[in-house]
Design a protein around this motif. Structure first.
Motif, mmCIF file in Angstrom:
data_model
loop_
_atom_site.group_PDB
_atom_site.id
_atom_site.type_symbol
_atom_site.label_atom_id
_atom_site.label_comp_id
_atom_site.label_asym_id
_atom_site.label_seq_id
_atom_site.Cartn_x
_atom_site.Cartn_y
_atom_site.Cartn_z
ATOM 1 N N PRO A 1 37.894 52.563 33.233
ATOM 2 C CA PRO A 1 38.826 53.044 34.435
ATOM 3 C C PRO A 1 38.369 54.156 35.134
ATOM 4 O O PRO A 1 37.209 54.557 35.065
ATOM 5 N N ILE A 2 37.984 53.619 36.684
ATOM 6 C CA ILE A 2 37.498 54.562 37.383
ATOM 7 C C ILE A 2 38.158 56.176 37.359
ATOM 8 O O ILE A 2 39.350 56.333 38.129
ATOM 9 N N PRO A 3 37.106 57.267 38.156
ATOM 10 C CA PRO A 3 37.850 58.291 37.372
ATOM 11 C C PRO A 3 38.283 58.717 38.463
ATOM 12 O O PRO A 3 37.712 57.801 39.270
ATOM 13 N N ARG A 4 39.364 59.826 38.363
ATOM 14 C CA ARG A 4 39.930 59.845 39.779
ATOM 15 C C ARG A 4 39.678 61.586 40.174
ATOM 16 O O ARG A 4 40.147 62.230 39.504
ATOM 17 N N ALA B 1 34.737 52.718 47.205
ATOM 18 C CA ALA B 1 33.584 53.448 47.205
ATOM 19 C C ALA B 1 32.981 52.799 45.562
ATOM 20 O O ALA B 1 31.603 52.225 45.762
ATOM 21 N N LEU B 2 33.881 52.873 44.511
ATOM 22 C CA LEU B 2 33.341 52.157 43.247
ATOM 23 C C LEU B 2 33.811 51.130 43.077
ATOM 24 O O LEU B 2 34.062 51.181 42.079
ATOM 25 N N ASP B 3 34.535 49.765 44.296
ATOM 26 C CA ASP B 3 34.825 48.848 43.732
ATOM 27 C C ASP B 3 34.339 47.652 42.908
ATOM 28 O O ASP B 3 32.475 47.661 43.507
ATOM 29 N N ARG B 4 34.272 47.330 42.108
ATOM 30 C CA ARG B 4 32.697 46.733 41.045
ATOM 31 C C ARG B 4 32.386 45.168 41.407
ATOM 32 O O ARG B 4 31.402 44.632 41.445
ATOM 33 N N ASP B 5 33.832 45.073 42.447
ATOM 34 C CA ASP B 5 33.363 43.423 43.899
ATOM 35 C C ASP B 5 32.514 43.812 44.740
ATOM 36 O O ASP B 5 33.353 44.885 45.149
#
Length: 868
Positions: A247-250, A269-273
């Motif tokens: 999970p992308i940290p908040r 900014a950190l979308d894996r797509d």
């Protein structure tokens, strides 16, 4: 003198007649930076010059060229200028803009967190520099705090400049066509793990300018929270796992005073797509400005996710693992991937030994939260990541703090021979634990001659949970690599052939060169505690296990003394079984990868005995098996049997010796070692007459008619003799009388003659040279007064002797003129059987395998030595 001092440029040196060196500014693993003055115009500049130790590294030299090209192509106040380049004593250097200030990394180390306005200013200026670079089709690929320099402009305002385009690559914007140019070659991995985008970590070639925007997003998070996005304490492999599917940290969980609009910005900014990320640096900067300057009164004071929501995320990860056929963490276990806000170790067993890599193809990008699929491609790239990690972190540019290792393209290991390999099986390293991947990379560096890098990674593997395996390999490497460059034999490979989780007691290992790589076999009882059976694995050129252990003796109960012999495209295995319903000596054909290729052929009679057999191969493809057994009561003699190229016996067991056995006096012919030299069968053995011992050599012409029947077959009752005398086939001669107990003589033949080695408890390690034309040894001598258990191997024009001395495994060339000074190859402790040695594919290359202690149990080790 320390290595870094050898490459210092003396102050006052004028480079290329233009730049006078005035002082040293800094030094890293790859280069040193000096302040210099242009002697023509007086302008102060910085000169970055390659370390002298790295002159032979093509990768490093190409990095210099890339940095010069990339930086010179861009003109921006937000990128450090490169003015010129040149050579100093064959070392390339760059002439750059002289900056005063500190890196963003140093600033964060000093102040930990930046306020929102400073963060926005740094990120915006970095985006302006990236915009210029991307417009010219240049991608940085290694953006991180160390490569953003904080200085002041002419008005004293803060100014951020991007440094170090050494990993930059020129690219063409993708247009969706099959012909589109790719930034990286397939399988290559560039960047620093903590700031890598998913497409970079996969190394599949889809990388474009958006990887720089991902890295800058990670930097913005670090500026505001004082922590890296991913937990970097667990090593590179776990960083890649988090990039893949954690999970992308908040940010608001660490910094509750951030505007509520920042968390959504960061998620994008950190979308894996990559298509859903910010598409340009300008869009990135504009959106960040909006996120950090929201309408008044909207500052969030509570985390975006509650702890209950975080638990749900972890449960979803476990569910995906279960669907993929992987083990899920048990209830109450720690999360699979630690978040920066809760740095916990991953539980053991989350990547089971039988993990099927086909569950997650490398070309499928993992979706957010897909940790099960993420771990699939992780296994495919993490060894590559570790290779680059070692390259950059320990050789090219070691960072000042350990939490941000850097990755350069890893060295490519020589591919394992695979011309005849079954296409269904890829010969890839089998160990997958994080510490094992670090060991794998250390082995790769050792193959490439990067000894310091290898030692550093062996040490890190131990610190990363490697326990006994990493400790043992670190100890072996530390001893082997401590040798000076002047020693004739240098270790270029080191391995532990058995699976790292196998800690059962192992027998003396044996080794052979197969068409698909080095094959090592041994005996243990890891599958059935009540049965000791032989297993084999294939090793790649870095001596990493690339096949599962294959059982070679499923019919046997207690296998002893296995011996591998190469036979054209196949291998043969000779062994004896001392218990069960069918004891005796057996031979079996093996496939090139160690699989069983034929039935176990009985060679001896059905008998329980300590045979210690040896197998010799003739030029026509036939074999002769020689062993020792009790034929008459009161002593032992040598017997032999001929086998055809498929190991089918072509005659009866024949008796080679018939020594006089007196009642009450032990006469034993034991420990035979056989070789076929031209048209002769040569056997060396130990002959014990009561308490006296001799090393004996028996030479028999293969055309000798006596070999058809022998003196007396072991099944027949010996004929009475009128006069007590020893009888034998061929020529028998004593090589040396022992002063004490001697064990296991060995023989090997080169073009000019044969070498015999043995040990004597009162006279150390000994050797003799047998000239084919002479009836007696041309010479024999003690070559190591405190040596023991010597063994020898030979090819057409070279031979190597290996022995134990002072807790070390040593090796040296042996010729008809004598023996070189020994070089250390490894460590050995306690009383161990002799090592096994075979020649490699290259001139002067040798492979050795031996047994030593590892964390309280006996373990097999293998090494490659290159001898001059």
């Amino acid at each position: 003198m320390p290595p870094q001092n050898r490459s210092k440029v003396p102050l006052g040196t004028v480079l290329e007649g233009k730049f006078r060196v005035t002082k040293e500014i800094g030094r890293g693993g790859m280069a040193a930076v000096y302040e210099a003055e242009n002697v023509d115009i007086g302008k102060r500049v910085a000169v970055k010059i390659l370390a002298a130790e790295l002159l032979t590294s093509r990768v490093v030299r190409e990095r210099f060229i890339r940095e010069a090209r990339a930086s010179a192509a861009i003109r921006s106040p937000y990128i450090c200028d490169v003015y010129d380049s040149g050579m100093f004593e064959d070392r390339p250097f760059l002439v750059m803009e002289l900056l005063e200030g500190e890196s963003l990394y140093d600033m964060l180390t000093r102040v930990r967190q930046l306020d929102a306005s400073t963060t926005l200013l740094v990120a915006t200026q970095a985006c302006r520099g990236l915009t210029k670079a991307h417009e010219l089709s240049v991608v940085h690929r290694d953006l991180k705090p160390e490569n953003i320099f904080i200085t002041r402009d002419e008005e004293g305002a803060l100014l951020a400049k991007i440094l170090d385009f050494g990993l930059a690559k020129f690219y063409e914007p993708t247009g969706g066509t099959a012909e589109q140019a790719r930034l990286t070659r397939e399988g290559a991995l560039f960047g620093t793990p903590a700031y890598m985008s998913p497409e970079q970590a996969r190394g599949q070639g889809e990388v474009d300018h958006r990887c720089d925007l991902w890295a800058l997003g990670c930097i913005v998070y670090e500026c505001l929270t004082g922590q890296t996005v991913w937990n970097v304490e667990q090593g590179v492999a776990m960083i890649l796992a988090q990039i893949a599917g954690a999970p992308i940290p908040r940010p608001s969980r660490l910094r509750p005073d951030l505007p509520p609009t920042f968390d959504p910005w960061f998620l994008r900014a950190l979308d894996r797509d990559a298509d859903k990320r910010f598409q340009t640096a300008k869009e990135f900067a504009d959106s960040l400005a909006e996120a950090l300057t929201p309408p008044t009164g909207s500052v969030r004071t509570t985390p975006l996710h509650s702890e209950e929501e975080a638990l749900v995320v972890d449960q979803l990860i476990s569910s995906e693992l279960s669907e993929a056929g992987l083990s899920s963490p048990t209830a109450g276990a720690e999360p699979l991937v630690s978040l920066p806000s809760a740095p916990t170790a991953a539980p053991e067993g989350t990547i089971p030994e039988n993990f099927d890599r086909s569950l997650a193809p490398l070309d499928d990008a993992p979706r957010a939260g897909g940790a099960g699929r993420a771990l699939g491609w992780l296994l495919g790239v993490s060894a590559l990541a570790l290779g680059g990690y070692g390259a950059w972190f320990y050789l090219l540019h070691p960072p000042p703090r350990p939490i941000q290792p850097t990755v350069q393209a890893p060295p490519s290991a020589r591919p394992a021979p695979s011309a005849t390999a079954a296409p269904a099986e890829k010969l890839e390293p089998r160990e997958s634990d994080p510490f094992a991947l670090q060991i794998s990379t250390a082995q790769e560096w050792l193959e490439k001659g990067k000894r310091d890098n290898a030692l550093a990674l062996f040490k890190e593997a131990f610190n990363n949970g490697g326990s006994g395996v990493a400790r043992a390999l670190l100890s072996q490497a530390g001893i082997a690599l401590a040798t000076s460059a002047n020693e004739r034999c240098q270790v270029t490979g080191l391995g532990r052939p058995r699976p790292f989780d196998d800690t059962t007691v192992v027998s003396r290992p044996t080794i052979a060169m197969g068409p698909r790589g080095v094959v090592v076999a041994w005996v243990d009882n890891h599958q059935d505690p009540k049965r000791r059976q032989a297993f084999a694995v294939v090793l790649d050129s870095a001596l990493r296990r690339v096949t599962p252990p294959r059982m070679l003796t499923p019919e046997a109960s207690s296998v002893r003394f296995p011996q591998l012999v190469q036979a054209e495209e196949q291998l043969t295995l000779l062994y004896f079984d001392t218990s069960g319903e069918d004891p005796g000596v057996f031979a079996r054909m093996l496939e090139p990868d160690g699989r069983i290729a034929g039935p176990a052929r009985r060679v001896s009679g059905q008998k329980r005995d300590d045979f210690n057999p040896s197998l010799a191969r003739a030029g026509d493809g036939a074999f002769w098996a020689v062993w020792s057994e009790e034929v008459e009561s009161g002593g032992r003699d040598l017997v032999a049997r001929k086998l055809n190229p498929t190991l089918v016996p072509t005659g009866d067991v024949v008796r080679l010796t018939q020594f006089v056995h007196r009642r009450g006096v032990t006469i034993d012919a034991s420990d035979p070692d056989a070789i076929i030299d031209g048209d002769e069968l040569d056997v060396v053995f130990s002959l014990t007459r009561d308490k006296a011992q001799e090393v004996m050599h028996l030479r028999v012409k293969l055309s000798d008619p006596a070999l058809a029947k022998g003196l007396v077959s072991p099944e027949e009752k010996p004929a009475p003799r009128k006069k007590a005398e020893d009888r034998f086939i061929g020529e028998l001669r004593a090589i040396s009388r022992s002063h004490g107990k001697n064990t296991e003589p060995h023989i090997a033949c080169a073009r000019e003659g044969c070498f015999v080695v043995w040990d004597d408890e009162k006279a150390g390690a000994n050797a003799a040279y047998l000239d084919r034309s002479g009836a007696q040894p041309l010479w024999h001598r003690e070559f190591a007064s405190k040596g023991s258990r010597p063994t020898v191997a030979a090819v057409a024009d070279a031979a190597l002797v290996a022995w134990y001395e002072g807790g070390r495994l040593k090796a040296a060339h042996i010729t008809r003129d004598g023996i070189d000074k020994g070089s250390t190859v490894g460590r050995v402790s306690g009383f161990q059987p002799s090592a096994a040695v075979v020649p490699g594919e290259k001139p002067g290359e040798w492979y050795l395998t031996w047994r030593d202690y590892e964390a309280g149990h006996l373990e097999a080790f293998v090494a490659r030595a290159q001898c001059r």
